[in-house]
Design a protein around this motif. Structure first.
Motif, PDB file in Angstrom:
ATOM      1  N   SER A  77     -47.746  84.917 -43.072  1.00 12.51           N
ATOM      2  CA  SER A  77     -48.977  84.140 -42.937  1.00 12.51           C
ATOM      3  C   SER A  77     -49.726  84.480 -41.661  1.00 12.51           C
ATOM      4  CB  SER A  77     -48.682  82.646 -42.993  1.00 12.51           C
ATOM      5  OG  SER A  77     -47.849  82.280 -41.912  1.00 12.51           O
ATOM      6  N   TYR A  97     -40.195  81.036 -39.168  1.00  9.23           N
ATOM      7  CA  TYR A  97     -40.560  80.552 -40.488  1.00  9.23           C
ATOM      8  C   TYR A  97     -40.398  79.046 -40.525  1.00  9.23           C
ATOM      9  CZ  TYR A  97     -35.516  80.570 -41.380  1.00  9.23           C
ATOM     10  OH  TYR A  97     -34.171  80.358 -41.296  1.00  9.23           O
ATOM     11  N   LYS A 107     -42.015  75.361 -49.889  1.00  7.64           N
ATOM     12  CA  LYS A 107     -42.856  76.471 -49.448  1.00  7.64           C
ATOM     13  C   LYS A 107     -42.430  76.882 -48.038  1.00  7.64           C
ATOM     14  CE  LYS A 107     -46.202  76.295 -52.684  1.00  7.64           C
ATOM     15  NZ  LYS A 107     -47.094  77.225 -53.248  1.00  7.64           N
ATOM     16  N   SER A 108     -42.460  78.167 -47.787  1.00  6.85           N
ATOM     17  CA  SER A 108     -42.149  78.623 -46.430  1.00  6.85           C
ATOM     18  C   SER A 108     -43.236  79.573 -45.953  1.00  6.85           C
ATOM     19  CB  SER A 108     -40.780  79.299 -46.382  1.00  6.85           C
ATOM     20  OG  SER A 108     -40.770  80.439 -47.171  1.00  6.85           O
ATOM     21  N   LYS A 109     -43.497  79.480 -44.664  1.00  7.47           N
ATOM     22  CA  LYS A 109     -44.474  80.363 -44.025  1.00  7.47           C
ATOM     23  C   LYS A 109     -43.729  81.200 -42.994  1.00  7.47           C
ATOM     24  CE  LYS A 109     -48.874  78.016 -44.273  1.00  7.47           C
ATOM     25  NZ  LYS A 109     -50.030  77.592 -43.482  1.00  7.47           N
ATOM     26  N   GLU A 111     -44.145  84.087 -39.884  1.00  6.38           N
ATOM     27  CA  GLU A 111     -45.096  84.719 -38.973  1.00  6.38           C
ATOM     28  C   GLU A 111     -44.367  85.604 -37.987  1.00  6.38           C
ATOM     29  OE1 GLU A 111     -46.196  81.620 -35.514  1.00  6.38           O
ATOM     30  OE2 GLU A 111     -46.974  81.060 -37.503  1.00  6.38           O
TER      31      GLU A 111
END
Length: 179
Positions: A77, A97, A107-109, A111
Motif C-alpha cells: 500500500s 503490515y 484485510k492487511s496492508k 508497506e
C-alpha cells in the motif's frame, strides 16, 4: 558472546555494524579505516550513486523487483523514503503490515519504508535493502528460507550486505565518501 564475534573497538567507537562478523573481518575493516582506505575500497566497487531520489521513483524501483520475483505476494500500500527510520528504529528499512477486520474479512496492508540515507547511496545498496524488505512479504523471520529468498532475488546479497555495513561504518566514522 564468543570472542570470534565481539565487536572491535575503534578509538572510542565500536564497529557496531560489523559485530556479527568474524574478528578477522572486523580487523581488516579497522585497519582499512585507520589507513583511510575504506573510501577507496568502496568507490572502486561502487563508484556511482543512483537517481532514485523521490518516493515515486522508489515505488517504481521496488515494484520492478516485486513483479519480477514475488508476483503472488500481498500488494504494497505504501513505499517511501523515511527520514526518521535510522534514528528511531536503528534499522535501514522497515516492512510493516497491519491487519484489520472489515466486515467478515481480514484485510492487511503492507508497506515498505527505506531510510533516507539511501537516496545518495550506491544503487547496489538500495537494491540490497529493497530485496531484504520484500523478502519479509514471504518470510517474516530472518531464517534460512529468508536468506535463500534474498539470494534468489540478488545473488550477491551477502557480499552487498557486508559492503553496506562497511559503508555505514565509514559514514559514521568519516561522515562522507569522496574520491
Amino acid at each position: 558472546m564468543p570472542s570470534k564475534f565481539k565487536p572491535l573497538v575503534l578509538g572510542l567507537a565500536k564497529l557496531k555494524y560489523l559485530s556479527a562478523y568474524s574478528t578477522q573481518v572486523q580487523t581488516q575493516v579497522q585497519q582499512m579505516l585507520e589507513q583511510k582506505k575504506l573510501a577507496q575500497y568502496l568507490l572502486t566497487k561502487y563508484p556511482n550513486t543512483h537517481q532514485i531520489s523521490n518516493d515515486k521513483a522508489l515505488r517504481t524501483y521496488v515494484m520492478t523487483f516485486k513483479n519480477q520475483y514475488l508476483k503472488k505476494t500481498a500488494p504494497l500500500s505504501q513505499i517511501k523514503y523515511d527520514d526518521k527510520i535510522h534514528i528511531i528504529n536503528n534499522a535501514l528499512g522497515l516492512h510493516s503490515y497491519v491487519s484489520r477486520v472489515q466486515g467478515n474479512k481480514l484485510k492487511s496492508k503492507h508497506e515498505i519504508r527505506i531510510g533516507s540515507l539511501f537516496k545518495k547511496a550506491p544503487e547496489a545498496f538500495l537494491a540490497m535493502i529493497v530485496v531484504h524488505e520484500l523478502a519479509h512479504l514471504k518470510e517474516k523471520e530472518h531464517n534460512k528460507a529468508f536468506y535463500k529468498l534474498c539470494q534468489s532475488m540478488l545473488p550477491d546479497y551477502h557480499q552487498l550486505e557486508l559492503d553496506l555495513r562497511i559503508y555505514l561504518t565509514h559514514l559514521e566514522e568519516l561522515a562522507s565518501i569522496s574520491p
